[in-house]
Design a protein around this motif. Structure first.
Motif, PDB file in Angstrom:
ATOM      1  N   VAL A  60      39.497  82.456 123.516  1.00 32.81           N
ATOM      2  CA  VAL A  60      38.249  82.411 122.747  1.00 32.81           C
ATOM      3  C   VAL A  60      38.499  82.904 121.322  1.00 32.81           C
ATOM      4  N   ALA A  61      39.244  83.984 121.176  1.00 25.45           N
ATOM      5  CA  ALA A  61      39.557  84.496 119.835  1.00 25.45           C
ATOM      6  C   ALA A  61      40.359  83.472 119.034  1.00 25.45           C
ATOM      7  N   LEU A  62      41.322  82.828 119.659  1.00 21.58           N
ATOM      8  CA  LEU A  62      42.119  81.814 118.963  1.00 21.58           C
ATOM      9  C   LEU A  62      41.298  80.573 118.620  1.00 21.58           C
ATOM     10  N   LEU A  63      40.364  80.197 119.474  1.00 18.48           N
ATOM     11  CA  LEU A  63      39.482  79.079 119.161  1.00 18.48           C
ATOM     12  C   LEU A  63      38.646  79.384 117.917  1.00 18.48           C
ATOM     13  N   VAL A  64      38.080  80.577 117.874  1.00 16.44           N
ATOM     14  CA  VAL A  64      37.274  80.975 116.709  1.00 16.44           C
ATOM     15  C   VAL A  64      38.145  81.008 115.455  1.00 16.44           C
ATOM     16  N   PHE A  65      39.336  81.582 115.570  1.00 21.51           N
ATOM     17  CA  PHE A  65      40.248  81.660 114.429  1.00 21.51           C
ATOM     18  C   PHE A  65      40.654  80.268 113.950  1.00 21.51           C
ATOM     19  N   SER A  66      40.965  79.368 114.876  1.00 21.88           N
ATOM     20  CA  SER A  66      41.391  78.024 114.472  1.00 21.88           C
ATOM     21  C   SER A  66      40.258  77.272 113.786  1.00 21.88           C
ATOM     22  N   ILE A  67      39.038  77.463 114.232  1.00 18.05           N
ATOM     23  CA  ILE A  67      37.891  76.831 113.565  1.00 18.05           C
ATOM     24  C   ILE A  67      37.730  77.395 112.157  1.00 18.05           C
ATOM     25  N   ALA A  68      37.925  78.704 111.998  1.00 19.55           N
ATOM     26  CA  ALA A  68      37.850  79.312 110.664  1.00 19.55           C
ATOM     27  C   ALA A  68      38.946  78.763 109.748  1.00 19.55           C
ATOM     28  N   VAL A  69      40.147  78.575 110.278  1.00 19.93           N
ATOM     29  CA  VAL A  69      41.239  78.004 109.490  1.00 19.93           C
ATOM     30  C   VAL A  69      40.907  76.583 109.065  1.00 19.93           C
ATOM     31  N   ILE A  70      40.364  75.793 109.969  1.00 20.39           N
ATOM     32  CA  ILE A  70      40.002  74.411 109.651  1.00 20.39           C
ATOM     33  C   ILE A  70      38.928  74.373 108.564  1.00 20.39           C
ATOM     34  N   ILE A  71      37.900  75.185 108.709  1.00 21.67           N
ATOM     35  CA  ILE A  71      36.833  75.228 107.698  1.00 21.67           C
ATOM     36  C   ILE A  71      37.396  75.697 106.359  1.00 21.67           C
ATOM     37  N   GLY A  72      38.221  76.732 106.386  1.00 24.56           N
ATOM     38  CA  GLY A  72      38.822  77.233 105.148  1.00 24.56           C
ATOM     39  C   GLY A  72      39.701  76.199 104.467  1.00 24.56           C
ATOM     40  N   SER A  73      40.451  75.448 105.238  1.00 21.58           N
ATOM     41  CA  SER A  73      41.325  74.437 104.637  1.00 21.58           C
ATOM     42  C   SER A  73      40.523  73.278 104.051  1.00 21.58           C
ATOM     43  N   ILE A  74      39.422  72.927 104.686  1.00 22.54           N
ATOM     44  CA  ILE A  74      38.553  71.877 104.132  1.00 22.54           C
ATOM     45  C   ILE A  74      37.927  72.352 102.823  1.00 22.54           C
ATOM     46  N   SER A 121      46.543  67.891  98.477  1.00 22.17           N
ATOM     47  CA  SER A 121      45.774  69.130  98.345  1.00 22.17           C
ATOM     48  C   SER A 121      46.460  70.289  99.067  1.00 22.17           C
ATOM     49  N   PRO A 122      46.214  71.510  98.583  1.00 17.73           N
ATOM     50  CA  PRO A 122      46.794  72.677  99.253  1.00 17.73           C
ATOM     51  C   PRO A 122      46.147  72.967 100.605  1.00 17.73           C
ATOM     52  N   GLY A 123      45.092  72.262 100.946  1.00 25.00           N
ATOM     53  CA  GLY A 123      44.441  72.466 102.231  1.00 25.00           C
ATOM     54  C   GLY A 123      44.997  71.621 103.349  1.00 25.00           C
ATOM     55  N   LEU A 124      45.936  70.715 103.029  1.00 27.71           N
ATOM     56  CA  LEU A 124      46.450  69.803 104.051  1.00 27.71           C
ATOM     57  C   LEU A 124      47.219  70.542 105.148  1.00 27.71           C
ATOM     58  N   MET A 125      48.182  71.354 104.771  1.00 28.78           N
ATOM     59  CA  MET A 125      49.010  72.033 105.777  1.00 28.78           C
ATOM     60  C   MET A 125      48.204  73.019 106.624  1.00 28.78           C
ATOM     61  N   PRO A 126      47.333  73.852 106.008  1.00 29.76           N
ATOM     62  CA  PRO A 126      46.512  74.712 106.873  1.00 29.76           C
ATOM     63  C   PRO A 126      45.614  73.915 107.815  1.00 29.76           C
ATOM     64  N   LEU A 127      45.159  72.749 107.379  1.00 35.26           N
ATOM     65  CA  LEU A 127      44.330  71.914 108.251  1.00 35.26           C
ATOM     66  C   LEU A 127      45.143  71.414 109.440  1.00 35.26           C
ATOM     67  N   VAL A 128      46.356  70.962 109.188  1.00 33.23           N
ATOM     68  CA  VAL A 128      47.218  70.487 110.275  1.00 33.23           C
ATOM     69  C   VAL A 128      47.495  71.626 111.257  1.00 33.23           C
ATOM     70  N   LEU A 129      47.826  72.796 110.723  1.00 36.35           N
ATOM     71  CA  LEU A 129      48.094  73.947 111.594  1.00 36.35           C
ATOM     72  C   LEU A 129      46.837  74.388 112.339  1.00 36.35           C
ATOM     73  N   GLY A 130      45.681  74.345 111.671  1.00 39.86           N
ATOM     74  CA  GLY A 130      44.424  74.712 112.326  1.00 39.86           C
ATOM     75  C   GLY A 130      44.080  73.779 113.463  1.00 39.86           C
ATOM     76  N   ILE A 131      44.308  72.483 113.261  1.00 41.13           N
ATOM     77  CA  ILE A 131      44.037  71.498 114.323  1.00 41.13           C
ATOM     78  C   ILE A 131      45.004  71.707 115.491  1.00 41.13           C
ATOM     79  N   ALA A 132      46.279  71.961 115.175  1.00 33.95           N
ATOM     80  CA  ALA A 132      47.251  72.212 116.242  1.00 33.95           C
ATOM     81  C   ALA A 132      46.881  73.475 117.020  1.00 33.95           C
ATOM     82  N   LEU A 133      46.457  74.509 116.304  1.00 35.78           N
ATOM     83  CA  LEU A 133      46.049  75.750 116.968  1.00 35.78           C
ATOM     84  C   LEU A 133      44.791  75.525 117.798  1.00 35.78           C
ATOM     85  N   LEU A 134      43.864  74.737 117.293  1.00 38.42           N
ATOM     86  CA  LEU A 134      42.653  74.433 118.042  1.00 38.42           C
ATOM     87  C   LEU A 134      42.995  73.718 119.351  1.00 38.42           C
TER      88      LEU A 134
END
Length: 159
Positions: free
Chosen positions: A13-27, A40-53
């Protein structure tokens, strides 16, 4: 309570919340940059956020085996009940609140040295670390050494 599954559930649950925050932050980072998406500098964090999600969701589903969502929610409720009654948890929460006041209130309105002195005195008084005179002396010396070492010697701007 199945401790391993419960800990897996809480971590997922904590990782799900964190990954959603990473995705929103990267967008948001992509939108602020004004670049095309693939530059954009948000591309790599978005990819990592989706993988973490994705992996967090798999971990979440695995934690639901042997009890299901209803069982895990009951375990969380029991866990919160024991945390609320625990005096150590109360002490930790008060310590976190003191740190939050230091970071978000004192540092916003007072100079670094004064806010740090107040923070150290209050925290040490709460922890009953020594007598009030010793606490004031230790705090003043510690803050003076920090300012002298970092601001004067190393020329690091303090907040």
């Amino acid at each position: 309570m199945n401790d391993k599954k419960f800990i897996d559930f809480m971590g997922a649950v904590a990782l799900l919340v964190f990954s959603i925050a990473v995705i929103i932050g990267s967008i948001l980072l992509y939108q602020e940059s004004g670049e095309v998406f693939y530059l954009s500098p948000g591309l790599m964090p978005l990819v990592l956020g989706i993988a973490l999600l994705f992996t967090s969701f798999l971990h979440f589903l695995e934690s639901l085996k042997d009890g299901g969502l209803k069982g895990r929610c009951q375990e969380v409720k029991e866990w919160f009940g024991t945390v609320v009654k625990d005096k150590t948890s109360h002490s930790m929460l008060i310590g976190v609140l003191i740190m939050a006041v230091y970071i978000y209130v004192l540092l916003s309105f007072l100079p670094f040295w004064l806010s740090s002195l107040i923070f150290m005195v209050i925290l040490m008084l709460y922890l009953k670390a020594a007598s009030p005179v010793q606490i004031l002396l230790i705090s003043a010396i510690a803050v003076a050494l920090i300012v002298l070492l970092f601001q004067v010697m190393f020329r690091v701007p303090l907040p």
